[in-house]
Write an enzyme that holds these catalytic residues in place. Structure first.
Site, short mmCIF file in Angstrom:
data_model
loop_
_atom_site.label_atom_id
_atom_site.label_comp_id
_atom_site.label_asym_id
_atom_site.label_seq_id
_atom_site.Cartn_x
_atom_site.Cartn_y
_atom_site.Cartn_z
N CYS A 79 -11.16 12.86 54.48
CA CYS A 79 -10.89 14.27 55.72
C CYS A 79 -12.02 15.54 54.97
CB CYS A 79 -9.65 14.07 56.25
SG CYS A 79 -9.73 15.35 57.60
N HIS A 167 -8.24 8.59 57.82
CA HIS A 167 -7.11 8.72 56.93
C HIS A 167 -6.89 7.25 56.98
CE1 HIS A 167 -6.21 13.15 56.73
NE2 HIS A 167 -7.43 12.69 57.65
N GLU A 169 -5.31 6.08 54.45
CA GLU A 169 -3.92 6.54 54.51
C GLU A 169 -2.66 5.84 55.24
OE1 GLU A 169 -5.41 8.64 54.60
OE2 GLU A 169 -4.33 10.59 54.55
#
Ligand code: XMP
Length: 507
Positions: A79, A167, A169
């Site tokens: 990001c 993202h 994660e």
């Protein structure tokens, strides 16, 4: 040498999540502030740049010198991290025409690129950004796009440098773990040798060296973190560790006795101190929640200090501080805050050196270490319980009688959760004694007695929580049992507030 990935924290809310995902790949990593890269550490094998609440073009945006990283180590920007790499290389980053938040799909992907290996075309990713990369320098090769975002992922040609706008994660990025594995294992060459067993082996060796023959004290709370820290230290230094478990009188029913027995079974050298009379007398008539907390905090320190002084020649105070308590988090104003949790002022008062063997572990890793150390499952899976205990669940002033009522009601609720196989499905549960009395009828008698509120929540980190949707049949049974068996209670309610705006505890 334990090889590691460094995560440079630019202040995103998901930075810790990146750390957890990397650890779940059995790869050791550390989170450091964006401007504190450990250049002298030869064990670093790769770098991840996190997201940020800023835009790269903001004057106050966090900046770091990438020239010492790019080309030297594999780099993955996530990001803001991806935007920062592009922007500082001459690319453009602008406010997105239509902001893209939430689910998106990678509609074009270079599946031959090592970062995207074994992923599927169209894979779902999670976007959360107000800016977008509108142009990249020629040396940047776009390797994935969505319908709305042309540069969803890129690699810098001739360099082991990548950026992803989404993202990986977060759980909603369906193949995020695969992407992180591609980076950490294939690209950085991580050996995935971080495990509970390897942590125990290396930590026990370090503790032996660090502590030698020194004596150590540790305050046990009954919670997972302090218990695991104690068992680990016991493995390293045995009888040189003295654990102190203070009963402030506000624990759950029989908890002091049961937990003390558990600790003894684990072979710990533990001193149980029943200081409940002191706490009851100091708390008498106190209604204000913060005052109650302060009295208990100070009383705990005094009792602990007094007990510790009975041991000769103590040099260290050990604590079960865990990683999320230690990470230096970045506030949006750009100042670095150290949010460090310890037993309110104990180290300063006692003039002891601090030993925190779990300070690099996430909560789920603490549990894995506890299991590996052979601790019983009921200790490892215990719900969180506040330090001041039932004192913050008795609204208004505290008396031994009120504690007895609450302990009995709480015990029925918690045992019920276990019996109905619901205990492990909720994050935390307990009963609250309300400062109201209401009219009821029992047999032919009119009653005027107390009300109990039950609270059970689901959560992942206690920062946010939702009330647990427990089965009605279970609630009916618990309510019935409490009203029939707990003298002084004639009404039971269930708290259906989420956090925010409510909190988990009532005080
Ligand atoms: P709240 O009520 O703020 O609670 O939503 C979040 C989590 O923290 C626990 N808690 C405490 N833990 N000392 C503690 O050790 C305290 O004073 C304290 N107050 C709240 C609470 O039980 C929940 O898990």
């Amino acid at each position: 040498m334990q090889e590691k990935i460094i995560i440079l924290d630019f202040g995103s809310q998901t930075t810790q999540l990146i750390g957890r995902r990397v650890r779940e790949l059995n790869m050791y990593c550390e989170i450091v502030p964006y401007n504190k890269f450990p250049y002298d550490d030869p064990s670093v094998i790769g770098v991840i740049l996190s997201g940020s609440p800023f835009s790269v073009y903001d004057e106050k945006a966090f900046k770091t010198d990438l020239s010492r990283l790019r080309g030297h180590l594999p780099v993955l920007g996530i990001c803001y991290g991806a935007q920062f790499i592009a922007y500082t290389s001459g690319g453009s980053v602008e406010p997105a025409g239509s902001r893209e938040y939430g689910r998106a799909h990678l509609t074009t992907m270079d599946l031959g690129n090592p970062l995207l290996k074994d992923m599927q075309l169209g894979t779902q990713v999670w976007m959360s950004h107000g800016d977008t990369i509108t142009s990249v320098p020629e040396s940047f090769k776009v390797i994935a796009s969505t319908d709305k975002v042309a540069v969803a992922a890129y690699q810098v040609e001739g360099e082991k440098t990548w950026g992803v706008q989404f993202h990986p994660e977060v759980y909603h990025s369906a193949e995020g773990t695969q992407l992180l594995r591609n980076f950490v294992v294939d690209i950085c060459g991580g050996k995935q040798d971080w495990s509970a067993a390897s942590f125990i082996e290396s930590t026990v060796a370090q503790l032996k060296e660090q502590l030698g023959d020194d004596k150590v004290v540790l305050g046990l709370s009954g919670g997972v973190d302090s218990s695991v820290a104690a068992v680990l230290l016991n493995k390293a230094i045995g009888k040189n560790l003295t654990c102190i478990f203070v009963d402030h009188g506000m624990l759950r029913k029989n908890e002091f006795r049961d937990v003390l027995r558990d600790y003894e079974c684990l072979g710990l050298n533990v001193v149980g101190v029943d200081a409940s009379a002191k706490f009851f007398s100091e708390l008498a008539g106190v209604t204000e929640p913060e005052r109650k907390r302060k009295i208990i905090g100070k009383g705990f320190i005094d009792v602990f200090d007094e007990e510790a002084h009975k041991i000769t020649d103590v040099k260290w105070l050990a604590q079960g501080t865990i990683y999320p308590d230690c990470i230096e988090s970045l506030s949006i104003t750009g100042t670095t805050i150290k949010s460090h949790h310890n037993v309110g002022g104990l180290p300063e008062k006692m003039n002891l050196k601090l030993c925190e063997p779990l300070r690099l572990l996430f909560k789920d890793e603490v549990r894995a270490v506890g299991r590996e150390l052979g601790m019983p499952e009921h200790l490892i899976k215990r719900h969180p319980f506040p330090g001041p205990g039932l004192a913050v669940r008795i609204l208004g002033d505290i008396t031994p009688e009120k504690v007895r009522i609450l302990q009995d009601a709480d015990d029925i609720f918690i045992r019920g959760l276990r019996d109905w196989d619901l205990y492990d499905k909720v994050w935390q549960a307990g009963a609250i004694l309300l400062p109201v009395q209401s009219v009821g009828v029992m047999g032919d008698e009119r009653t005027y007695e107390r009300a109990i509120a039950l609270r059970a929540v689901t959560s992942t980190d206690a920062m946010t929580a939702d009330w647990a949707h427990l089965p009605y049949e279970f609630m009916a049974k618990v309510s019935n049992d409490i009203i029939n068996h707990v003298r002084g209670v004639n009404r039971v309610c269930y708290d259906i507030s989420s956090k925010p705006p409510a909190t988990i505890e009532w005080e």
